[in-house]
Design an enzyme around this catalytic site. Structure first.
Site, PDB file in Angstrom:
ATOM      1  N   PRO A   9       0.882  -1.179  -0.094  1.00  0.00           N
ATOM      2  CA  PRO A   9      -0.054  -0.114  -0.272  1.00  0.00           C
ATOM      3  C   PRO A   9       0.832   1.351  -0.140  1.00  0.00           C
ATOM      4  O   PRO A   9       1.816   1.485   0.680  1.00  0.00           O
ATOM      5  CB  PRO A   9      -0.810   0.066   1.279  1.00  0.00           C
ATOM      6  CG  PRO A   9      -0.142  -1.143   2.096  1.00  0.00           C
ATOM      7  CD  PRO A   9       0.536  -2.007   1.268  1.00  0.00           C
ATOM      8  N   ASN A  10       0.355   2.080  -0.803  1.00  0.00           N
ATOM      9  CA  ASN A  10       0.854   3.695  -0.801  1.00  0.00           C
ATOM     10  C   ASN A  10       2.235   3.673  -1.569  1.00  0.00           C
ATOM     11  O   ASN A  10       2.569   4.682  -1.880  1.00  0.00           O
ATOM     12  CB  ASN A  10       1.061   4.297   0.515  1.00  0.00           C
ATOM     13  CG  ASN A  10      -0.227   4.357   1.240  1.00  0.00           C
ATOM     14  OD1 ASN A  10      -1.328   4.689   0.773  1.00  0.00           O
ATOM     15  ND2 ASN A  10      -0.172   3.687   2.477  1.00  0.00           N
ATOM     16  N   ARG A  17       4.749  10.997  -2.112  1.00  0.00           N
ATOM     17  CA  ARG A  17       4.501  10.600  -0.572  1.00  0.00           C
ATOM     18  C   ARG A  17       5.905  10.879  -0.061  1.00  0.00           C
ATOM     19  O   ARG A  17       6.875  10.363  -0.309  1.00  0.00           O
ATOM     20  CB  ARG A  17       3.855   9.349  -0.394  1.00  0.00           C
ATOM     21  CG  ARG A  17       4.890   8.385  -0.572  1.00  0.00           C
ATOM     22  CD  ARG A  17       4.416   6.704  -0.121  1.00  0.00           C
ATOM     23  NE  ARG A  17       4.223   6.605   1.099  1.00  0.00           N
ATOM     24  CZ  ARG A  17       4.283   5.295   1.704  1.00  0.00           C
ATOM     25  NH1 ARG A  17       4.677   4.352   1.056  1.00  0.00           N
ATOM     26  NH2 ARG A  17       4.221   5.247   3.060  1.00  0.00           N
ATOM     27  N   TYR A  22      10.950   8.680   1.049  1.00  0.00           N
ATOM     28  CA  TYR A  22      10.993   7.667  -0.029  1.00  0.00           C
ATOM     29  C   TYR A  22      11.407   8.390  -1.265  1.00  0.00           C
ATOM     30  O   TYR A  22      11.407   7.635  -2.325  1.00  0.00           O
ATOM     31  CB  TYR A  22       9.356   7.303  -0.220  1.00  0.00           C
ATOM     32  CG  TYR A  22       8.968   6.633   0.869  1.00  0.00           C
ATOM     33  CD1 TYR A  22       9.471   5.387   1.580  1.00  0.00           C
ATOM     34  CD2 TYR A  22       7.832   7.277   1.816  1.00  0.00           C
ATOM     35  CE1 TYR A  22       8.923   4.922   2.488  1.00  0.00           C
ATOM     36  CE2 TYR A  22       7.331   6.979   2.947  1.00  0.00           C
ATOM     37  CZ  TYR A  22       7.975   5.702   3.394  1.00  0.00           C
ATOM     38  OH  TYR A  22       7.376   5.172   4.513  1.00  0.00           O
ATOM     39  N   ASN A  73       7.995  -5.542  -1.161  1.00  0.00           N
ATOM     40  CA  ASN A  73       8.173  -4.514  -0.066  1.00  0.00           C
ATOM     41  C   ASN A  73       6.574  -4.382   0.316  1.00  0.00           C
ATOM     42  O   ASN A  73       5.761  -3.774  -0.287  1.00  0.00           O
ATOM     43  CB  ASN A  73       8.524  -3.183  -0.791  1.00  0.00           C
ATOM     44  CG  ASN A  73       8.454  -1.967   0.081  1.00  0.00           C
ATOM     45  OD1 ASN A  73       7.947  -2.188   1.163  1.00  0.00           O
ATOM     46  ND2 ASN A  73       9.114  -0.664  -0.233  1.00  0.00           N
ATOM     47  N   ALA A  76       3.310  -0.821   4.667  1.00  0.00           N
ATOM     48  CA  ALA A  76       2.689  -0.977   6.070  1.00  0.00           C
ATOM     49  C   ALA A  76       2.311  -2.330   6.687  1.00  0.00           C
ATOM     50  O   ALA A  76       2.359  -2.685   7.785  1.00  0.00           O
ATOM     51  CB  ALA A  76       1.564  -0.006   6.146  1.00  0.00           C
ATOM     52  N   GLU A  97      12.974  -9.334   1.321  1.00  0.00           N
ATOM     53  CA  GLU A  97      12.182  -8.152   1.797  1.00  0.00           C
ATOM     54  C   GLU A  97      12.915  -6.806   1.475  1.00  0.00           C
ATOM     55  O   GLU A  97      14.045  -6.805   1.767  1.00  0.00           O
ATOM     56  CB  GLU A  97      12.213  -8.226   3.439  1.00  0.00           C
ATOM     57  CG  GLU A  97      11.508  -7.153   3.940  1.00  0.00           C
ATOM     58  CD  GLU A  97      11.679  -7.295   5.669  1.00  0.00           C
ATOM     59  OE1 GLU A  97      12.176  -8.009   6.209  1.00  0.00           O
ATOM     60  OE2 GLU A  97      10.953  -6.297   6.473  1.00  0.00           O
ATOM     61  N   HIS A  99      12.778  -2.509   1.870  1.00  0.00           N
ATOM     62  CA  HIS A  99      12.179  -1.236   2.219  1.00  0.00           C
ATOM     63  C   HIS A  99      12.922   0.052   1.613  1.00  0.00           C
ATOM     64  O   HIS A  99      14.327  -0.043   1.621  1.00  0.00           O
ATOM     65  CB  HIS A  99      12.105  -1.248   3.713  1.00  0.00           C
ATOM     66  CG  HIS A  99      11.367  -2.260   4.363  1.00  0.00           C
ATOM     67  ND1 HIS A  99       9.957  -2.069   4.315  1.00  0.00           N
ATOM     68  CD2 HIS A  99      11.566  -3.299   4.762  1.00  0.00           C
ATOM     69  CE1 HIS A  99       9.444  -3.276   4.724  1.00  0.00           C
ATOM     70  NE2 HIS A  99      10.531  -4.023   5.185  1.00  0.00           N
ATOM     71  N   ARG A 106      13.531   4.370  12.221  1.00  0.00           N
ATOM     72  CA  ARG A 106      12.396   5.128  12.302  1.00  0.00           C
ATOM     73  C   ARG A 106      11.401   4.755  13.519  1.00  0.00           C
ATOM     74  O   ARG A 106      11.890   4.295  14.494  1.00  0.00           O
ATOM     75  CB  ARG A 106      11.720   4.859  11.124  1.00  0.00           C
ATOM     76  CG  ARG A 106      12.121   5.363   9.847  1.00  0.00           C
ATOM     77  CD  ARG A 106      11.599   5.343   8.423  1.00  0.00           C
ATOM     78  NE  ARG A 106      10.359   6.104   8.489  1.00  0.00           N
ATOM     79  CZ  ARG A 106       9.487   6.048   7.576  1.00  0.00           C
ATOM     80  NH1 ARG A 106       9.561   5.163   6.522  1.00  0.00           N
ATOM     81  NH2 ARG A 106       8.321   6.787   7.604  1.00  0.00           N
TER      82      ARG A 106
END
Ligand code: DQA
Length: 148
Positions: A9-10, A17, A22, A73, A76, A97, A99, A106
């Site tokens: 998502p996103n 964003r 990012y 990825n 969330a 995985e 990111h 974070r």
């Protein structure tokens, strides 16, 4: 060799964003970058992005017997989704995985990763280059025929 590049998502909002986390590259740019890199390395590649947990689970299930590796990825859903973890476990396809941001630096809630329990490797904080390093890892991993 055939890799599936999954984004949660996103991530379709890349370039818009939170550029401080990012960067400014768009999702379309990311797709073209990964597809080109895969093709240069003799790998077929399909990209899929969804904002919906179930759609990601469906795509992982459909990957069974079709793809040799998954670059993922989950965004969330990384921090919340047992369903996505179980889907990756079900198909037993080597998964990396990725990111874009350095999640380990974070918020506390980003320190939990369900997918990490099954991922062969985790790559964070390299921006969209992280996807290319995931391709390198999978090629090496699959060519050596290693198991975790
Ligand atoms: C992300 C990190 C996640 O915590 C976040 O929810 C995202 C993107 C990353 O690529 O850095 O959406 O997975």
């Amino acid at each position: 060799m055939k890799f599936l590049v999954l984004n949660g998502p996103n991530l379709n909002m890349l370039g818009i964003r939170e550029p401080e986390h990012y960067g400014k590259e768009t999702y379309e740019y990311l797709e073209n970058k990964v597809i080109s890199y895969c093709n240069e390395n003799g790998v077929e590649c399909e990209c899929f992005q969804s904002n919906h947990e179930g759609a990601l689970v469906d795509k992982i299930q459909e990957a069974y017997g079709v793809f040799d590796g998954i670059i993922f990825n989950p965004a969330a859903y990384t921090h919340t989704s047992v369903a996505i973890l179980d889907a990756v476990k079900s198909v037993s396809i080597p998964t990396v995985e990725v990111h874009i941001s350095k999640v380990e630096e974070r918020e506390d809630f980003r320190q939990i990763s369900y997918i990490r329990l099954v991922a062969k490797k985790t790559i964070t904080g390299l921006g969209t280059d992280g996807y290319l390093r995931a391709v390198d890892f999978l090629l090496d991993y699959l060519n050596k025929g290693e198991s975790k």
